[in-house]
Write an enzyme that holds these catalytic residues in place. Structure first.
Site, PDB file in Angstrom:
ATOM      1  N   LYS A   1      88.848  -4.198  -3.679  1.00  0.00           N
ATOM      2  CA  LYS A   1      88.099  -4.393  -4.930  1.00  0.00           C
ATOM      3  C   LYS A   1      87.336  -5.726  -4.947  1.00  0.00           C
ATOM      4  CE  LYS A   1      89.135  -0.914  -8.001  1.00  0.00           C
ATOM      5  NZ  LYS A   1      90.215  -0.191  -7.410  1.00  0.00           N
TER       6      LYS A   1
ATOM      7  N   SER B   1      94.056   1.053   1.154  1.00  0.00           N
ATOM      8  CA  SER B   1      93.178   0.334   0.231  1.00  0.00           C
ATOM      9  C   SER B   1      93.773  -0.878  -0.482  1.00  0.00           C
ATOM     10  CB  SER B   1      92.615   1.304  -0.807  1.00  0.00           C
ATOM     11  OG  SER B   1      93.663   2.043  -1.407  1.00  0.00           O
TER      12      SER B   1
HETATM   13  C1  LIG Z   1      90.615   1.051  -7.257  1.00  0.00           C
HETATM   14  C2  LIG Z   1      91.466   1.489  -6.139  1.00  0.00           C
HETATM   15  C3  LIG Z   1      91.255   2.726  -5.476  1.00  0.00           C
HETATM   16  C4  LIG Z   1      90.223   3.731  -5.926  1.00  0.00           C
HETATM   17  O1  LIG Z   1      88.905   3.257  -5.885  1.00  0.00           O
HETATM   18  P1  LIG Z   1      87.736   4.027  -6.671  1.00  0.00           P
HETATM   19  O2  LIG Z   1      86.504   3.279  -6.355  1.00  0.00           O
HETATM   20  O3  LIG Z   1      88.094   3.971  -8.135  1.00  0.00           O
HETATM   21  O4  LIG Z   1      87.721   5.446  -6.197  1.00  0.00           O
HETATM   22  C5  LIG Z   1      92.049   3.012  -4.378  1.00  0.00           C
HETATM   23  N1  LIG Z   1      93.024   2.181  -3.974  1.00  0.00           N
HETATM   24  C6  LIG Z   1      93.267   0.999  -4.573  1.00  0.00           C
HETATM   25  C7  LIG Z   1      94.338   0.141  -4.050  1.00  0.00           C
HETATM   26  C8  LIG Z   1      92.497   0.612  -5.676  1.00  0.00           C
HETATM   27  O5  LIG Z   1      92.740  -0.557  -6.283  1.00  0.00           O
END
Ligand SMILES: *Cc1c(COP(=O)(O)O)cnc(C)c1O
Length: 329
Positions: free
Chosen positions: A55, A308
């Site tokens: 993010k 992520s």
């Molecule tokens: C925000 C987030 C997502 C999803 O991202 P989007 O852009 O909303 O699809 C996935 N994994 C983590 C750890 C996140 O913080």
């Protein structure tokens, strides 16, 4: 490719703008997952990204795009997790005032964690929707700039820089598996990678409890659903009935969306812990969950999986993975 509001030149410029805040994250091969699935599985470790998730890329992209007058008014958003952390961090680094709106239901430790990053936290209402209403009010009243968690071209361009890194580091890549909620992450990656190589397969993975983008795609328009509890709490929330960019970009750049269960997510977190010594939050583990459960089938492909984020309480993490640590597949 249908006409996209982004282009690769913008993404390269974004990469330059955000580089003081973000790392080029490592990629590791998952030998065990590769032999279990018969594919070549590579993990892109955004869980080791600065402050714990991808993010930061989108937040840095949006904030560095602002004029100095806009920066003076400050930035605002509603989030309890990785987005709030990222926006607070980048704003603070730039001396920009930052306001984060949260509902009364958010636990005190999460509120404190965001305050500790230097944000002013405004508590309002009883849902994420209520918190967003407060954001709109403060935007209008005080001229604060919204840093949207996903539905913003600067934010999407920031997430797209992951696609650039994958293309450069893994030129033989045939498929990418991406956690999916509001769709900023997958829109960016899908756009960048398919623009360079349209034959790359882009797969989204969501949890099976209230997967709003999944059902919106089936309905052919953005829909609303009540939120449900899930281990993948960073994937909770809607896509916005007035979605501007990500719904259409997901329609254009995503080949399929797969859903995983809570148990599959916990097993994937345990797998990443045991095999790779990584602490990954539920949302970060959904791609591995889809592979371990064989909901995504191998087909011999060179496959990257986006891991992520890592924003999870350690006691909560240990409780979730404990049942799976002894009997891994
Ligand atoms: C925000 C987030 C997502 C999803 O991202 P989007 O852009 O909303 O699809 C996935 N994994 C983590 C750890 C996140 O913080």
């Amino acid at each position: 490719m249908t006409n996209s509001p982004l282009n690769l030149e913008i993404v390269y410029q974004t990469r330059q703008m955000i580089s003081p805040y973000c790392l080029r994250t490592n990629i590791v091969r998952s030998n065990r997952l590769s032999s279990v699935t018969g594919a070549n599985i590579l993990l892109k470790l955004e869980c080791l990204q600065n402050i714990g998730s991808f993010k930061i890329r989108g937040a840095a992209s949006k904030i560095t795009s602002l004029t100095s007058a806009e920066k003076q008014n400050g930035v605002i958003t509603a989030s309890t997790g990785n987005h709030a952390r990222a926006v607070s961090y980048v704003a603070k680094q730039n001396g920009i005032p930052v306001t984060i709106c949260m509902s009364e239901d958010v636990p005190e430790n999460k509120v404190e964690a965001i305050r500790a990053l230097g944000a002013e936290v405004v508590i309002f209402g009883h849902s994420q929707d209520d918190a967003f209403r407060k954001v709109t009010e403060l935007q209008e009243r005080e001229g604060k700039i919204l840093v949207h968690p996903f539905d913003d071209l600067h934010v999407i361009s920031g997430q797209a820089t992951i696609g650039l890194e994958l293309i450069e580091d893994l030129p033989h890549l045939e498929r990418v598996i991406v956690p999916l909620s509001g769709g900023g992450l997958i829109s960016g990656i899908g756009f960048a990678m398919k623009t360079v190589n349209p034959s790359i397969e882009v797969l989204g993975v969501s949890m099976d409890s209230a997967p709003v983008m999944y059902h919106s795609l089936r309905a052919g328009r953005p829909i609303q659903m009540p939120e449900e509890d899930t281990l993948a709490d960073s994937l909770r929330g809607g896509i916005g009935l007035d979605n501007r960019f990500t719904f259409q970009m997901v329609q254009n750049f995503v080949d399929d969306v797969i859903l995983v269960t809570e148990k599959e997510i916990a097993a994937a977190m345990a797998y990443l812990f045991k095999e790779h010594r990584l602490v990954v939050e539920g949302a970060g583990a959904v791609g591995v969950a889809a592979l371990l459960s064989q909901k995504i089938l191998p087909k011999d492909k060179n496959t990257a999986v986006i891991i992520s984020g890592n924003n999870i309480d350690i006691p909560f993490f240990l409780k979730a993975v404990q049942p799976y640590l002894n009997n891994m597949i």
